[in-house]
Structure formats: C-alpha cells, structure tokens
Scaffold this motif. Structure first.
Motif, PDB file in Angstrom:
ATOM      1  N   GLU A 174       0.839  -1.206   0.000  1.00  0.00           N
ATOM      2  CA  GLU A 174       0.000   0.000   0.000  1.00  0.00           C
ATOM      3  C   GLU A 174       0.872   1.253   0.000  1.00  0.00           C
ATOM      4  O   GLU A 174       0.575   2.233  -0.680  1.00  0.00           O
ATOM      5  CB  GLU A 174      -0.916   0.002   1.237  1.00  0.00           C
ATOM      6  CG  GLU A 174      -2.018  -1.029   1.134  1.00  0.00           C
ATOM      7  CD  GLU A 174      -2.869  -1.135   2.402  1.00  0.00           C
ATOM      8  OE1 GLU A 174      -3.964  -1.691   2.311  1.00  0.00           O
ATOM      9  OE2 GLU A 174      -2.413  -0.687   3.474  1.00  0.00           O
ATOM     10  N   GLU A 178       0.833   4.212  -2.762  1.00  0.00           N
ATOM     11  CA  GLU A 178       0.463   5.578  -2.387  1.00  0.00           C
ATOM     12  C   GLU A 178       1.582   6.566  -2.696  1.00  0.00           C
ATOM     13  O   GLU A 178       1.336   7.672  -3.181  1.00  0.00           O
ATOM     14  CB  GLU A 178       0.077   5.632  -0.913  1.00  0.00           C
ATOM     15  CG  GLU A 178      -1.221   4.881  -0.711  1.00  0.00           C
ATOM     16  CD  GLU A 178      -1.919   5.168   0.591  1.00  0.00           C
ATOM     17  OE1 GLU A 178      -1.354   5.896   1.412  1.00  0.00           O
ATOM     18  OE2 GLU A 178      -3.030   4.651   0.766  1.00  0.00           O
ATOM     19  N   ARG A 220      -6.633  -3.977  -3.161  1.00  0.00           N
ATOM     20  CA  ARG A 220      -6.227  -2.653  -2.673  1.00  0.00           C
ATOM     21  C   ARG A 220      -5.596  -1.821  -3.795  1.00  0.00           C
ATOM     22  O   ARG A 220      -5.643  -0.603  -3.758  1.00  0.00           O
ATOM     23  CB  ARG A 220      -5.232  -2.809  -1.506  1.00  0.00           C
ATOM     24  CG  ARG A 220      -5.858  -3.305  -0.239  1.00  0.00           C
ATOM     25  CD  ARG A 220      -6.878  -2.331   0.341  1.00  0.00           C
ATOM     26  NE  ARG A 220      -6.246  -1.117   0.874  1.00  0.00           N
ATOM     27  CZ  ARG A 220      -6.794   0.099   0.834  1.00  0.00           C
ATOM     28  NH1 ARG A 220      -7.976   0.279   0.275  1.00  0.00           N
ATOM     29  NH2 ARG A 220      -6.156   1.136   1.351  1.00  0.00           N
ATOM     30  N   GLU A 223      -8.345   0.000  -5.499  1.00  0.00           N
ATOM     31  CA  GLU A 223      -8.988   0.938  -4.557  1.00  0.00           C
ATOM     32  C   GLU A 223      -8.097   2.167  -4.357  1.00  0.00           C
ATOM     33  O   GLU A 223      -8.543   3.304  -4.442  1.00  0.00           O
ATOM     34  CB  GLU A 223      -9.219   0.256  -3.201  1.00  0.00           C
ATOM     35  CG  GLU A 223     -10.374  -0.734  -3.222  1.00  0.00           C
ATOM     36  CD  GLU A 223     -10.435  -1.585  -1.951  1.00  0.00           C
ATOM     37  OE1 GLU A 223     -11.269  -2.505  -1.936  1.00  0.00           O
ATOM     38  OE2 GLU A 223      -9.650  -1.350  -0.992  1.00  0.00           O
ATOM     39  N   ILE A 224      -6.813   1.911  -4.104  1.00  0.00           N
ATOM     40  CA  ILE A 224      -5.897   3.030  -3.832  1.00  0.00           C
ATOM     41  C   ILE A 224      -5.700   3.878  -5.088  1.00  0.00           C
ATOM     42  O   ILE A 224      -5.817   5.101  -5.052  1.00  0.00           O
ATOM     43  CB  ILE A 224      -4.538   2.504  -3.301  1.00  0.00           C
ATOM     44  CG1 ILE A 224      -4.731   1.933  -1.902  1.00  0.00           C
ATOM     45  CG2 ILE A 224      -3.472   3.607  -3.305  1.00  0.00           C
ATOM     46  CD1 ILE A 224      -3.515   1.263  -1.315  1.00  0.00           C
ATOM     47  N   GLN A 226      -7.529   4.197  -7.680  1.00  0.00           N
ATOM     48  CA  GLN A 226      -8.753   4.925  -8.034  1.00  0.00           C
ATOM     49  C   GLN A 226      -8.870   6.202  -7.193  1.00  0.00           C
ATOM     50  O   GLN A 226      -9.231   7.263  -7.697  1.00  0.00           O
ATOM     51  CB  GLN A 226      -9.949   4.019  -7.787  1.00  0.00           C
ATOM     52  CG  GLN A 226     -11.197   4.476  -8.476  1.00  0.00           C
ATOM     53  CD  GLN A 226     -12.348   3.526  -8.177  1.00  0.00           C
ATOM     54  OE1 GLN A 226     -12.423   2.919  -7.116  1.00  0.00           O
ATOM     55  NE2 GLN A 226     -13.238   3.385  -9.128  1.00  0.00           N
ATOM     56  N   SER A 227      -8.496   6.089  -5.923  1.00  0.00           N
ATOM     57  CA  SER A 227      -8.622   7.273  -5.053  1.00  0.00           C
ATOM     58  C   SER A 227      -7.628   8.367  -5.459  1.00  0.00           C
ATOM     59  O   SER A 227      -7.776   9.517  -5.077  1.00  0.00           O
ATOM     60  CB  SER A 227      -8.444   6.883  -3.584  1.00  0.00           C
ATOM     61  OG  SER A 227      -7.090   6.594  -3.331  1.00  0.00           O
ATOM     62  N   TYR A 228      -6.610   8.009  -6.230  1.00  0.00           N
ATOM     63  CA  TYR A 228      -5.657   9.014  -6.729  1.00  0.00           C
ATOM     64  C   TYR A 228      -5.964   9.447  -8.170  1.00  0.00           C
ATOM     65  O   TYR A 228      -5.144  10.074  -8.827  1.00  0.00           O
ATOM     66  CB  TYR A 228      -4.225   8.462  -6.666  1.00  0.00           C
ATOM     67  CG  TYR A 228      -3.608   8.538  -5.278  1.00  0.00           C
ATOM     68  CD1 TYR A 228      -2.810   9.620  -4.897  1.00  0.00           C
ATOM     69  CD2 TYR A 228      -3.828   7.527  -4.351  1.00  0.00           C
ATOM     70  CE1 TYR A 228      -2.250   9.681  -3.627  1.00  0.00           C
ATOM     71  CE2 TYR A 228      -3.271   7.588  -3.074  1.00  0.00           C
ATOM     72  CZ  TYR A 228      -2.482   8.669  -2.727  1.00  0.00           C
ATOM     73  OH  TYR A 228      -1.925   8.735  -1.474  1.00  0.00           O
ATOM     74  N   HIS A 231      -7.701   5.187 -13.468  1.00  0.00           N
ATOM     75  CA  HIS A 231      -8.718   4.168 -13.710  1.00  0.00           C
ATOM     76  C   HIS A 231      -8.041   2.927 -14.269  1.00  0.00           C
ATOM     77  O   HIS A 231      -7.057   3.005 -15.008  1.00  0.00           O
ATOM     78  CB  HIS A 231      -9.818   4.700 -14.638  1.00  0.00           C
ATOM     79  CG  HIS A 231      -9.393   4.797 -16.069  1.00  0.00           C
ATOM     80  ND1 HIS A 231      -9.702   3.840 -16.999  1.00  0.00           N
ATOM     81  CD2 HIS A 231      -8.652   5.722 -16.716  1.00  0.00           C
ATOM     82  CE1 HIS A 231      -9.174   4.172 -18.159  1.00  0.00           C
ATOM     83  NE2 HIS A 231      -8.542   5.308 -18.017  1.00  0.00           N
TER      84      HIS A 231
END
Ligand code: SF4
Length: 377
Positions: A174, A178, A220, A223-224, A226-228, A231
């Motif tokens: 993760e 990130e 993850r 998910e991670i 996508q949050s940044y 796609h």
C-alpha cells in the motif's frame, strides 16, 4: 487509407540480471551493443518496404534496459524509423528506462529523438524489497530519475510496480502504491511477481505472501489507485484519463505489429512469427528479414477468434460483439454461447449492450476463464 501498424524494438542489454527475470536480456560491452544497434538499423531498413501500405501509430522501445543506450544512438534509431516508415504525426513513442542508468544528457537525446513516453522500472519503494529482487537501483535513485525525466520534458511517464514480493506485506505494498501515485505519473503498471523457470528465484524459492494476502493486494491496488484518479483499464494497468498506453492497447485489440531485434514477436498480415534469439547471428544480419524470422504461423479463423476473446477480455471494456460479428461473420454467442452463459451465471462475466467483459470478480480469477475460450478444432 493506410492500415495501422505498431513497431516494437528490443534492446536486450542490462547491467546485470534481476533475480526474477526471464526476459531475453543480459550484460554486454559497448562494442557488442553497437554491433547490435547496427544490425537493428539494417533490419529496420530491410523490413521497411514490406510495410509500405501501413501507417505506424506507435513505437515501443523495450528491453532489457534501453536507457543503457546513449541519446544519440536513440536518435539514429528513430531517424531510421522516420526515414523508412510512414510514422503518424502524433504517434506514441515509448521507451523503457531503469533508474541508475539515466543521465540528463541521455534524457535530452531521447527527447530529441522524439520519444514522448518513458516507462520507468521502479517495482518497489522499499530498499529491502529492491535488494531482494536484485534491482540495480535504490528508491532514492528512482526518485532522482523521475525528477530528471520531468525536467527533460517528459510529460507522459509510466511507473512499473510489483506485488507479491519476498518480505512484502499488504502495508508495504500500500505504501509503494500511495507514494508512487502521489508523484502523479500519467500511468502505473502493477504486476504481480511470477516465479519463472530458470531464474535464480526459481532455485532459491524465496518465501512469498500467501494467496489470501496477494488477493488483498490486488483489491487494494485498484482501490488506492482509483482514489488518486487512476482508472483501471486492463488487468494490470491503470492510467489517468486519456493516458492509456496506446501501444499495449494495440496488442490487446490485435492490431498488427512488427518486432525488431532478437526474440521479438510480430503479428503481421495474419501471421505470427518471432525473430531468432542468438545475438551473434543477429549481429551479422544479412539484409534478408526471412533469414532471422522463426516459428511462422498462419492464423486460422479459430485462432483469431480465440485471440480476440483472450486478449480482449484482459481489457475492462472487454470485447465488442459487433466487431466480432463484422470480423468473423458469426455472432460471439454462436461461437461461445455455453462459455458466456456459464460465466455470466457465476457473476464473473457481463454482457452489456455491445460489450462483453469480465466483472471485477472475474478479473481476479481471469486465467481459468480465458482458458475456456480456447476452441476445440
Ligand atoms: S532490468 Fe528488467 S530486463 Fe533487465 S534483468 Fe531486470 S527485469 Fe530483466
């Protein structure tokens, strides 16, 4: 109108082999690299007339470590491509580069050569993981290379990352995601480590995260990312809007491509073939492309259908039913009815309007599903 074509140029040199790598690559001195480059220039010139009816929409310089070649050599290569092929004005021209090999002078040369997309091999932001992989660079060197690439004017960067590494856990994965997403490359490729036969890892059998942890890592990832603002558009690939790798999209949608250099594969005029792997024989290339091409195979209609489904389902947008019918004169349901029904019922595949695609649940178990699209001929 000219047909579309992609070019792949293989540069098989690396400073040393990574512990997990089974690519056709290895160390070589400067003289051998030059002999190889000259052979590739001759191959590009010799194959050009075969591609007269085509417009080249993308060039991908992969390896190995292409960034071991000086900028002016890359300029020579791209000059040959421009002189010999009809290169589309806005063609995507990608080059792979490894931290620890990039210099500001070479980056300026790559930029002058017209390379407009760099793919940087990072793999992890954790120095212990990098060391265990046998990478030549540290995390700090990656950061420096990334910065230098931006300063040299590269506005389209990919970063490669790997999950499922020795000593890696969900938390360190993760963190890698990130930190890299926070640097805002336009594209991130996130692969999971596969232990290949014949590599040092296959012998050492390092302890790897278990299946459950790997599955969590995969979940993850999207998910991670996508949050940044990334796609997912393919099983292992994520991009900012409009920054999907056009060259690789071509592979998955079966565009024609020609490979240059040792071991590189081609799909051209409904045939697949691969260049020989012997560096010495390649270095003495005599100007006749057929003398270095091996394993030529003409694709049957069944082969083409299988490839359309197996490659196309790697994409999150999947396969177009209309295109399938247009290409093969039969509907995809007619050819694959029972398989489509089986996986739709299991919730692993969805048919929506023109598109057939794997669901998120289907993507995480894609291999056995793909195998079911092989036809008995
Ligand atoms: S840098 Fe890439 S091609 Fe070279 S040995 Fe490592 S993984 Fe293989």
């Amino acid at each position: 109108m000219k047909k579309e074509l992609e070019l792949y140029l293989h540069i098989p040199f690396c400073i040393r082999k990574c512990e997990y790598c089974d690519f056709l690559s290895g160390p070589a001195d400067e003289k051998s690299r030059r002999v190889y480059l000259d052979a590739m220039l001759r191959e590009l010139a010799a194959v050009g007339p075969q591609a007269k009816e085509y417009e080249v929409i993308s060039v991908y310089i992969g390896g190995g470590t292409p960034s071991l070649l000086p900028g002016d050599w890359m300029e020579e290569l791209m000059e040959m491509v421009r002189d010999t092929y009809c290169l589309k004005k806005d063609a995507e021209i990608s080059m792979e580069a490894n931290p620890g090999t990039l210099t500001a002078i070479n980056l300026a040369g790559y930029h002058r050569a017209g390379i407009n997309r760099l793919s940087l091999g990072c793999q992890s932001t954790d120095d212990t993981e990098l060391k265990l992989l046998g990478r030549i660079h540290t995390w700090a060197q990656f950061q420096e290379s990334f910065q230098m690439a931006r300063e040299a004017g590269f506005a389209n960067l990919n970063v490669d990352l790997m999950s499922g590494l020795p000593r890696q856990n969900l938390t360190s994965w993760e963190k890698s995601l990130e930190v890299i997403a926070g640097m805002e490359p336009e594209h991130i490729s996130a692969y999971s480590l596969i232990i290949e036969e014949g590599t040092p890892f296959a012998e050492k059998k390092p302890e790897l995260p278990d299946e459950e942890e790997e599955r969590r890592m995969y979940e993850r990832t999207w998910e991670i990312l996508q949050s940044y603002g990334y796609h997912q558009y393919e099983i292992s690939n994520y991009a900012k809007k409009g920054k999907e790798c056009r060259h690789n999209l071509g592979y998955w949608t079966r565009k024609e491509y020609l490979g240059f250099g040792v071991g590189s594969a081609s799909l051209f005029q409904n045939q697949r073939f691969t260049n020989l792997r012997d560096m010495r024989v390649y270095g003495a290339f005599n100007g006749n492309p057929e003398s270095i091409r091996r394993d030529r195979e003409t694709l049957t209609v069944g082969d083409q259908m299988e490839e359309t489904m197996i490659l196309g389902l790697r994409l999150l947008c999947g396969v177009s039913r209309n295109e399938f019918r247009k290409n093969f004169g039969r509907s995809v349901e007619e050819v694959y009815g029972p398989v489509l029904e089986k996986y739709s019922r299991m919730g692993l595949l969805k048919i929506e309007g023109d598109r057939i695609a794997l669901t998120r649940a289907g993507i995480s178990v894609s291999n056995p599903i793909m195998a079911d699209f092989l036809l008995d001929e």
